[in-house]
Design a protein around this motif. Structure first.
Motif, PDB file in Angstrom:
ATOM      1  N   TYR A   1     -11.722  19.510 -11.988  1.00 32.89           N
ATOM      2  CA  TYR A   1     -12.088  17.864 -11.299  1.00 32.89           C
ATOM      3  C   TYR A   1     -11.519  18.231  -9.080  1.00 32.89           C
ATOM      4  N   GLY A   2     -10.659  18.599  -8.923  1.00 32.96           N
ATOM      5  CA  GLY A   2     -10.294  19.331  -7.686  1.00 32.96           C
ATOM      6  C   GLY A   2      -8.315  18.496  -7.987  1.00 32.96           C
ATOM      7  N   SER A   3      -8.555  18.246  -6.128  1.00 35.27           N
ATOM      8  CA  SER A   3      -6.616  17.808  -5.980  1.00 35.27           C
ATOM      9  C   SER A   3      -6.665  17.177  -4.439  1.00 35.27           C
ATOM     10  N   GLY A   4      -5.555  16.555  -4.686  1.00 35.08           N
ATOM     11  CA  GLY A   4      -6.416  15.760  -2.781  1.00 35.08           C
ATOM     12  C   GLY A   4      -5.242  13.707  -2.821  1.00 35.08           C
ATOM     13  N   SER A   5      -5.435  13.863  -2.209  1.00 36.93           N
ATOM     14  CA  SER A   5      -4.680  12.252  -1.996  1.00 36.93           C
ATOM     15  C   SER A   5      -5.168  10.951  -2.510  1.00 36.93           C
ATOM     16  N   ALA A   6      -4.463  10.592  -2.812  1.00 34.96           N
ATOM     17  CA  ALA A   6      -5.025   8.513  -3.136  1.00 34.96           C
ATOM     18  C   ALA A   6      -4.440   7.332  -2.420  1.00 34.96           C
ATOM     19  N   THR A   7      -4.713   6.090  -2.650  1.00 37.56           N
ATOM     20  CA  THR A   7      -4.354   5.595  -2.082  1.00 37.56           C
ATOM     21  C   THR A   7      -4.342   4.172  -2.953  1.00 37.56           C
ATOM     22  N   LEU A   8      -2.880   4.018  -2.736  1.00 37.40           N
ATOM     23  CA  LEU A   8      -2.366   2.685  -4.051  1.00 37.40           C
ATOM     24  C   LEU A   8      -2.625   1.289  -3.283  1.00 37.40           C
ATOM     25  N   THR A   9      -3.246   0.454  -3.612  1.00 40.44           N
ATOM     26  CA  THR A   9      -2.672  -0.796  -2.978  1.00 40.44           C
ATOM     27  C   THR A   9      -2.311  -2.085  -3.981  1.00 40.44           C
ATOM     28  N   ALA A  10      -1.392  -2.769  -4.274  1.00 41.31           N
ATOM     29  CA  ALA A  10      -0.678  -3.734  -5.468  1.00 41.31           C
ATOM     30  C   ALA A  10      -0.444  -4.811  -5.125  1.00 41.31           C
ATOM     31  N   THR A  11      -1.214  -5.945  -6.110  1.00 47.04           N
ATOM     32  CA  THR A  11      -0.790  -8.066  -5.568  1.00 47.04           C
ATOM     33  C   THR A  11      -0.090  -7.992  -6.920  1.00 47.04           C
ATOM     34  N   GLN A  12       0.447  -8.754  -6.332  1.00 46.64           N
ATOM     35  CA  GLN A  12       1.694  -9.401  -7.737  1.00 46.64           C
ATOM     36  C   GLN A  12       1.039 -11.851  -7.831  1.00 46.64           C
TER      37      GLN A  12
ATOM     38  N   GLN B 159       6.322   9.037  -3.943  1.00 46.82           N
ATOM     39  CA  GLN B 159       4.586   7.592  -3.436  1.00 46.82           C
ATOM     40  C   GLN B 159       5.551   7.477  -1.809  1.00 46.82           C
ATOM     41  N   ALA B 160       4.624   7.235  -1.136  1.00 46.53           N
ATOM     42  CA  ALA B 160       5.383   7.511   0.186  1.00 46.53           C
ATOM     43  C   ALA B 160       4.020   6.068   0.141  1.00 46.53           C
ATOM     44  N   PRO B 161       5.126   5.041   1.254  1.00 46.34           N
ATOM     45  CA  PRO B 161       6.997   5.286   1.752  1.00 46.34           C
ATOM     46  C   PRO B 161       7.051   5.304   0.750  1.00 46.34           C
ATOM     47  N   GLY B 162       6.734   4.566  -0.708  1.00 46.87           N
ATOM     48  CA  GLY B 162       8.031   4.544  -1.997  1.00 46.87           C
ATOM     49  C   GLY B 162       7.883   3.956  -2.910  1.00 46.87           C
ATOM     50  N   PRO B 163       8.336   3.784  -4.119  1.00 52.02           N
ATOM     51  CA  PRO B 163       7.773   2.778  -5.252  1.00 52.02           C
ATOM     52  C   PRO B 163       7.601   1.320  -4.550  1.00 52.02           C
ATOM     53  N   PHE B 164       6.015   1.286  -5.637  1.00 52.05           N
ATOM     54  CA  PHE B 164       6.617   0.002  -5.539  1.00 52.05           C
ATOM     55  C   PHE B 164       7.085  -1.254  -6.174  1.00 52.05           C
ATOM     56  N   VAL B 165       8.252  -2.220  -6.461  1.00 55.73           N
ATOM     57  CA  VAL B 165       8.793  -3.322  -6.238  1.00 55.73           C
ATOM     58  C   VAL B 165       8.637  -4.310  -6.578  1.00 55.73           C
TER      59      VAL B 165
ATOM     60  N   THR C  72       0.770  -1.147   0.004  1.00 57.22           N
ATOM     61  CA  THR C  72      -0.247  -0.194  -0.691  1.00 57.22           C
ATOM     62  C   THR C  72       0.938   1.104  -0.084  1.00 57.22           C
ATOM     63  N   ALA C  73       0.608   2.189  -0.541  1.00 53.74           N
ATOM     64  CA  ALA C  73       1.139   3.480  -0.963  1.00 53.74           C
ATOM     65  C   ALA C  73      -0.056   4.529  -1.389  1.00 53.74           C
ATOM     66  N   THR C  74       0.356   6.394  -0.825  1.00 51.41           N
ATOM     67  CA  THR C  74       0.030   6.941  -1.224  1.00 51.41           C
ATOM     68  C   THR C  74       0.560   8.091  -1.555  1.00 51.41           C
ATOM     69  N   ILE C  75       0.446   9.108  -2.763  1.00 48.29           N
ATOM     70  CA  ILE C  75       0.863   9.879  -3.655  1.00 48.29           C
ATOM     71  C   ILE C  75      -1.041  10.996  -3.556  1.00 48.29           C
ATOM     72  N   ASN C  76      -0.190  12.424  -4.094  1.00 48.64           N
ATOM     73  CA  ASN C  76      -1.202  13.276  -4.292  1.00 48.64           C
ATOM     74  C   ASN C  76      -1.645  13.778  -5.490  1.00 48.64           C
ATOM     75  N   PHE C  77      -2.948  14.113  -6.048  1.00 50.50           N
ATOM     76  CA  PHE C  77      -2.620  13.861  -7.108  1.00 50.50           C
ATOM     77  C   PHE C  77      -3.376  15.272  -7.831  1.00 50.50           C
ATOM     78  N   ASP C  78      -3.384  16.629  -8.522  1.00 54.59           N
ATOM     79  CA  ASP C  78      -3.735  17.695  -9.186  1.00 54.59           C
ATOM     80  C   ASP C  78      -4.678  16.909 -10.066  1.00 54.59           C
ATOM     81  N   CYS C  79      -5.509  17.063 -10.223  1.00 53.34           N
ATOM     82  CA  CYS C  79      -6.783  16.665 -11.531  1.00 53.34           C
ATOM     83  C   CYS C  79      -8.093  17.861 -11.755  1.00 53.34           C
ATOM     84  N   GLY C  80      -6.205  18.806 -12.269  1.00 54.79           N
ATOM     85  CA  GLY C  80      -7.137  20.388 -12.519  1.00 54.79           C
ATOM     86  C   GLY C  80      -8.934  20.885 -12.243  1.00 54.79           C
TER      87      GLY C  80
END
Length: 152
Positions: free
Chosen positions: A42-53, A145-151, A32-40
């Motif tokens: 449409y707004g701006s704010g944080s995002a949570t990304l959850t990855a699986t492999q 992206q925090a805590p860092g990239p998906f490896v 799981t990681a978080t990042i901030n996006f600017d969507c012009g």
């Protein structure tokens, strides 16, 4: 009796070798990681990304407060493309059109977004394109992206 001990030792060694050769499950870190996006507009704010492999197949689920649904959005009606950089250069895309039902005024959730990865890939979110009812919102990362990239 001695013959039985040798057989037991051989079978134990064979079993240990078989276990050592068993395939290992691939794992992405962090999951799981978080990042901030600017969507012009449409707004701006944080995002949570959850990855699986699973092997070379990977999925990312994403929820972001940067885009809020102006009206209720039905399940599986959001088309999304998440672009990530690999080790700071190049691009890897994850795409999908799967989402839960999103009530009006709620943050947009999308995924699983599907992509292909290779061992050693180090992916960090760069941009997100979300299409709802034919309207496209393009978001650009404004933080690392925090805590860092998906490896993978």
């Amino acid at each position: 009796m001695r013959h039985g001990i040798r057989r037991l030792g051989f079978c134990s060694a064979l079993a240990a070798g078989t276990l050592a050769l068993a395939p290992t499950a691939e794992a992405v870190t962090p999951t799981t990681a978080t990042i901030n996006f600017d969507c012009g507009v449409y707004g701006s704010g944080s995002a949570t990304l959850t990855a699986t492999q699973s092997g070379t197949a990977a999925t990312i689920n994403l929820s972001t407060s940067a885009i809020k649904a102006p009206i209720s959005v039905g399940a599986n009606s959001v088309t999304s493309t998440l672009t990530l950089t690999n080790k700071g250069s190049g691009a890897v895309t994850f795409t999908g059109n799967s989402n839960p039902a999103i009530p009006a005024g709620s943050p947009v959730s999308t995924g699983p977004l599907k992509g292909t990865v290779a061992a050693g890939d180090s992916l960090a979110a760069k941009s997100l394109k979300v299409v709802v009812f034919g309207i496209t919102a393009t978001c650009n990362a404004t933080s690392a992206q925090a805590p860092g990239p998906f490896v993978f």
